[in-house]
Design a protein around this motif. Structure first.
Motif, PDB file in Angstrom:
ATOM      1  N   MET A   1       0.848  -1.194   0.000  1.00 47.68           N
ATOM      2  CA  MET A   1       0.000   0.000   0.000  1.00 47.68           C
ATOM      3  C   MET A   1       0.880   1.240   0.000  1.00 47.68           C
ATOM      4  O   MET A   1       2.016   1.209   0.469  1.00 47.68           O
ATOM      5  CB  MET A   1      -0.945   0.000   1.203  1.00 47.68           C
ATOM      6  N   THR A   2       0.336   2.320  -0.509  1.00 48.61           N
ATOM      7  CA  THR A   2       1.144   3.520  -0.696  1.00 48.61           C
ATOM      8  C   THR A   2       0.496   4.731  -0.050  1.00 48.61           C
ATOM      9  O   THR A   2      -0.689   4.702   0.312  1.00 48.61           O
ATOM     10  CB  THR A   2       1.344   3.786  -2.203  1.00 48.61           C
ATOM     11  N   TYR A   3       1.292   5.781   0.095  1.00 45.51           N
ATOM     12  CA  TYR A   3       0.808   7.071   0.584  1.00 45.51           C
ATOM     13  C   TYR A   3       0.795   8.041  -0.590  1.00 45.51           C
ATOM     14  O   TYR A   3       1.813   8.208  -1.275  1.00 45.51           O
ATOM     15  CB  TYR A   3       1.707   7.601   1.700  1.00 45.51           C
ATOM     16  N   VAL A   4      -0.342   8.665  -0.819  1.00 45.90           N
ATOM     17  CA  VAL A   4      -0.508   9.611  -1.923  1.00 45.90           C
ATOM     18  C   VAL A   4      -0.292  11.019  -1.387  1.00 45.90           C
ATOM     19  O   VAL A   4      -1.027  11.459  -0.487  1.00 45.90           O
ATOM     20  CB  VAL A   4      -1.906   9.478  -2.555  1.00 45.90           C
ATOM     21  N   ILE A   5       0.688  11.715  -1.944  1.00 45.11           N
ATOM     22  CA  ILE A   5       1.054  13.030  -1.438  1.00 45.11           C
ATOM     23  C   ILE A   5       0.869  14.079  -2.519  1.00 45.11           C
ATOM     24  O   ILE A   5       1.607  14.083  -3.520  1.00 45.11           O
ATOM     25  CB  ILE A   5       2.513  13.056  -0.929  1.00 45.11           C
ATOM     26  N   HIS A   6      -0.115  14.953  -2.341  1.00 44.83           N
ATOM     27  CA  HIS A   6      -0.311  16.051  -3.278  1.00 44.83           C
ATOM     28  C   HIS A   6       0.765  17.123  -3.058  1.00 44.83           C
ATOM     29  O   HIS A   6       1.268  17.304  -1.948  1.00 44.83           O
ATOM     30  CB  HIS A   6      -1.696  16.678  -3.075  1.00 44.83           C
ATOM     31  N   GLY A   7       1.079  17.830  -4.135  1.00 41.58           N
ATOM     32  CA  GLY A   7       2.068  18.902  -4.042  1.00 41.58           C
ATOM     33  C   GLY A   7       3.475  18.397  -3.815  1.00 41.58           C
ATOM     34  O   GLY A   7       4.315  19.106  -3.247  1.00 41.58           O
ATOM     35  N   ALA A   8       3.769  17.171  -4.268  1.00 40.95           N
ATOM     36  CA  ALA A   8       5.072  16.565  -4.006  1.00 40.95           C
ATOM     37  C   ALA A   8       6.220  17.308  -4.658  1.00 40.95           C
ATOM     38  O   ALA A   8       7.369  17.178  -4.228  1.00 40.95           O
ATOM     39  CB  ALA A   8       5.069  15.107  -4.471  1.00 40.95           C
ATOM     40  N   THR A   9       5.931  18.089  -5.689  1.00 42.10           N
ATOM     41  CA  THR A   9       6.988  18.860  -6.343  1.00 42.10           C
ATOM     42  C   THR A   9       7.092  20.271  -5.776  1.00 42.10           C
ATOM     43  O   THR A   9       7.906  21.067  -6.240  1.00 42.10           O
ATOM     44  CB  THR A   9       6.742  18.955  -7.865  1.00 42.10           C
ATOM     45  N   GLY A  10       6.278  20.586  -4.774  1.00 41.75           N
ATOM     46  CA  GLY A  10       6.244  21.939  -4.222  1.00 41.75           C
ATOM     47  C   GLY A  10       6.677  22.000  -2.780  1.00 41.75           C
ATOM     48  O   GLY A  10       7.080  21.000  -2.161  1.00 41.75           O
ATOM     49  N   ALA A  11       6.550  23.199  -2.213  1.00 38.92           N
ATOM     50  CA  ALA A  11       7.056  23.453  -0.866  1.00 38.92           C
ATOM     51  C   ALA A  11       6.298  22.685   0.203  1.00 38.92           C
ATOM     52  O   ALA A  11       6.879  22.307   1.228  1.00 38.92           O
ATOM     53  CB  ALA A  11       6.991  24.954  -0.574  1.00 38.92           C
ATOM     54  N   GLN A  12       5.007  22.444   0.005  1.00 37.09           N
ATOM     55  CA  GLN A  12       4.218  21.796   1.050  1.00 37.09           C
ATOM     56  C   GLN A  12       4.318  20.274   1.013  1.00 37.09           C
ATOM     57  O   GLN A  12       4.454  19.624   2.054  1.00 37.09           O
ATOM     58  CB  GLN A  12       2.754  22.217   0.951  1.00 37.09           C
ATOM     59  N   GLY A  13       4.247  19.704  -0.172  1.00 35.07           N
ATOM     60  CA  GLY A  13       4.250  18.249  -0.268  1.00 35.07           C
ATOM     61  C   GLY A  13       5.615  17.604  -0.218  1.00 35.07           C
ATOM     62  O   GLY A  13       5.762  16.481   0.287  1.00 35.07           O
ATOM     63  N   ALA A  14       6.642  18.289  -0.729  1.00 37.48           N
ATOM     64  CA  ALA A  14       7.974  17.685  -0.810  1.00 37.48           C
ATOM     65  C   ALA A  14       8.514  17.220   0.543  1.00 37.48           C
ATOM     66  O   ALA A  14       9.068  16.113   0.639  1.00 37.48           O
ATOM     67  CB  ALA A  14       8.949  18.665  -1.473  1.00 37.48           C
ATOM     68  N   PRO A  15       8.366  18.014   1.630  1.00 36.43           N
ATOM     69  CA  PRO A  15       8.853  17.519   2.923  1.00 36.43           C
ATOM     70  C   PRO A  15       8.092  16.285   3.425  1.00 36.43           C
ATOM     71  O   PRO A  15       8.671  15.451   4.131  1.00 36.43           O
ATOM     72  CB  PRO A  15       8.634  18.711   3.861  1.00 36.43           C
ATOM     73  N   VAL A  16       6.820  16.156   3.073  1.00 37.22           N
ATOM     74  CA  VAL A  16       6.050  14.981   3.475  1.00 37.22           C
ATOM     75  C   VAL A  16       6.583  13.751   2.740  1.00 37.22           C
ATOM     76  O   VAL A  16       6.768  12.681   3.334  1.00 37.22           O
ATOM     77  CB  VAL A  16       4.546  15.170   3.192  1.00 37.22           C
ATOM     78  N   VAL A  17       6.837  13.898   1.433  1.00 39.81           N
ATOM     79  CA  VAL A  17       7.423  12.807   0.657  1.00 39.81           C
ATOM     80  C   VAL A  17       8.759  12.384   1.253  1.00 39.81           C
ATOM     81  O   VAL A  17       9.026  11.193   1.456  1.00 39.81           O
ATOM     82  CB  VAL A  17       7.625  13.230  -0.816  1.00 39.81           C
ATOM     83  N   ALA A  18       9.609  13.367   1.556  1.00 32.60           N
ATOM     84  CA  ALA A  18      10.940  13.063   2.090  1.00 32.60           C
ATOM     85  C   ALA A  18      10.852  12.322   3.416  1.00 32.60           C
ATOM     86  O   ALA A  18      11.599  11.357   3.651  1.00 32.60           O
ATOM     87  CB  ALA A  18      11.734  14.358   2.259  1.00 32.60           C
ATOM     88  N   ALA A  19       9.935  12.743   4.287  1.00 29.56           N
ATOM     89  CA  ALA A  19       9.803  12.103   5.594  1.00 29.56           C
ATOM     90  C   ALA A  19       9.298  10.669   5.463  1.00 29.56           C
ATOM     91  O   ALA A  19       9.792   9.761   6.142  1.00 29.56           O
ATOM     92  CB  ALA A  19       8.867  12.920   6.481  1.00 29.56           C
ATOM     93  N   LEU A  20       8.318  10.448   4.595  1.00 28.00           N
ATOM     94  CA  LEU A  20       7.786   9.101   4.411  1.00 28.00           C
ATOM     95  C   LEU A  20       8.815   8.194   3.744  1.00 28.00           C
ATOM     96  O   LEU A  20       8.986   7.029   4.139  1.00 28.00           O
ATOM     97  CB  LEU A  20       6.514   9.152   3.569  1.00 28.00           C
ATOM     98  N   ALA A  21       9.512   8.711   2.739  1.00 32.56           N
ATOM     99  CA  ALA A  21      10.534   7.918   2.049  1.00 32.56           C
ATOM    100  C   ALA A  21      11.654   7.533   3.006  1.00 32.56           C
ATOM    101  O   ALA A  21      12.169   6.402   2.966  1.00 32.56           O
ATOM    102  CB  ALA A  21      11.085   8.689   0.856  1.00 32.56           C
ATOM    103  N   ALA A  22      12.036   8.469   3.874  1.00 33.79           N
ATOM    104  CA  ALA A  22      13.084   8.181   4.856  1.00 33.79           C
ATOM    105  C   ALA A  22      12.666   7.082   5.817  1.00 33.79           C
ATOM    106  O   ALA A  22      13.520   6.355   6.350  1.00 33.79           O
ATOM    107  CB  ALA A  22      13.439   9.454   5.623  1.00 33.79           C
ATOM    108  N   ALA A  23      11.351   6.959   6.033  1.00 35.75           N
ATOM    109  CA  ALA A  23      10.829   5.919   6.918  1.00 35.75           C
ATOM    110  C   ALA A  23      10.574   4.610   6.175  1.00 35.75           C
ATOM    111  O   ALA A  23      10.038   3.660   6.743  1.00 35.75           O
ATOM    112  CB  ALA A  23       9.538   6.399   7.578  1.00 35.75           C
ATOM    113  N   GLY A  24      10.945   4.561   4.894  1.00 32.54           N
ATOM    114  CA  GLY A  24      10.800   3.349   4.112  1.00 32.54           C
ATOM    115  C   GLY A  24       9.412   3.100   3.574  1.00 32.54           C
ATOM    116  O   GLY A  24       9.083   1.973   3.174  1.00 32.54           O
ATOM    117  N   LYS A  25       8.576   4.142   3.527  1.00 28.96           N
ATOM    118  CA  LYS A  25       7.212   3.998   3.043  1.00 28.96           C
ATOM    119  C   LYS A  25       7.144   4.149   1.527  1.00 28.96           C
ATOM    120  O   LYS A  25       7.939   4.867   0.917  1.00 28.96           O
ATOM    121  CB  LYS A  25       6.301   5.049   3.682  1.00 28.96           C
ATOM    122  N   SER A  26       6.178   3.484   0.923  1.00 27.40           N
ATOM    123  CA  SER A  26       5.908   3.652  -0.500  1.00 27.40           C
ATOM    124  C   SER A  26       5.112   4.942  -0.704  1.00 27.40           C
ATOM    125  O   SER A  26       4.113   5.162  -0.015  1.00 27.40           O
ATOM    126  CB  SER A  26       5.107   2.458  -1.027  1.00 27.40           C
TER     127      SER A  26
END
Length: 280
Positions: A1-26
């Motif tokens: 299962m995955t986490y869908v992150i809107h705004g992943a290329t922008g200021a708001q979503g990118a840090p969420v992507v980075a935090a989840l990826a660092a935790a090994g999440k899809s």
């Protein structure tokens, strides 16, 4: 299962992507451009203007992080309705919505309020992140430039106006925590508490950069004119109107009862900590 992150290329979503990826999440990043590259995420072409595309990307998701992009209020309301329709159809396991500082008073009738009401009626596990003002606003070139060039921190608030500032990094911390805490529902306020004033911000900037920095109140109109080259005349006028409305308030502070500090154990960064974390 995955986490869908809107705004992943922008200021708001990118840090969420980075935090989840660092935790090994899809992580899945819906974007308007299928050829976009997002470190730590799989990119899928999907836009806020298509219920079908959103439904497809939300289906089977462990969590969805949503915020409404800047634009006309008419467009934002359309996006809110499309997001809600897709969420109701796809039924992801958890939804976290950041208001991005927009008011969620039911009487306002705005897009953020509509999305909050719709989530409450959807039966989905969800939480709403409610920041006040973003510290990243202080990195606008005409703001940070004034700090470096003449030791001034210009911003359209009164010197005696306390604000519970938060950063996009703080929002990411709260979002990731909320994905793992389905027991926490409703509104979670994010921001510094006690809330610093403009001179407090200037002192933190001065300490960080090792120089004297003075807070410089400017008018909402001046701020709107300065920000227009970056976001456009229409959105800039809306931003100026927001700060004009803030000028009538005594403060813009969170309350401890529904704060991320109390509900999630997430500590909001001080201004000095944030300046260090963003590498300035």
């Amino acid at each position: 299962m995955t986490y869908v992150i809107h705004g992943a290329t922008g200021a708001q979503g990118a840090p969420v992507v980075a935090a989840l990826a660092a935790a090994g999440k899809s992580v899945t990043a819906p974007t308007r451009k299928a050829d976009a590259v997002v470190d730590g995420a799989r990119v899928v072409a999907a836009g806020y203007d298509s219920v079908a595309e959103l439904t497809h990307v939300y289906r089977g998701a462990e969590g969805v992080f949503v915020h409404l992009p800047m634009g006309s209020e008419e467009d934002r309301q359309t996006y809110a309705r499309n997001i809600l329709a897709a969420l109701r159809e796809a039924r992801p396991a958890r939804v976290v919505f950041s208001t991005s500082g927009a008011p969620i008073d039911p009487g306002t009738g705005g897009a953020a309020s509509e999305l909050v009401r719709g989530l409450a009626d959807s039966g989905l596990s969800h939480a709403v992140i409610e920041p006040t003002l973003y510290l990243e606003n202080l990195l606008l070139p005409f703001v940070i430039g004034a700090v470096h060039e003449r030791g001034a921190l210009p911003y359209p608030i009164r010197a005696d106006f306390p604000v519970s500032w938060a950063s996009h990094l703080d929002i990411a911390d709260a979002a990731v925590a909320l994905f793992d805490r389905p027991d926490v529902t409703g509104v979670v306020s994010i921001g510094q508490y006690p809330a610093p004033t403009g001179p407090d911000l200037a002192t933190a900037f001065g300490t960080h950069f090792g120089k004297d920095v003075a807070f410089e109140p400017i008018t909402p109109e001046q701020f709107g004119t300065s920000v227009a080259p970056f976001i456009g005349e229409g959105p800039a006028a809306g931003v100026a109107a927001v700060y004009e409305a803030l000028s009538t308030l005594p403060e813009l502070s969170i309350t401890p009862e529904n704060s991320a500090q109390k509900l999630l154990g997430v500590t909001t960064r001080t201004t000095g900590q944030w300046l260090t974390d963003v590498g300035l």
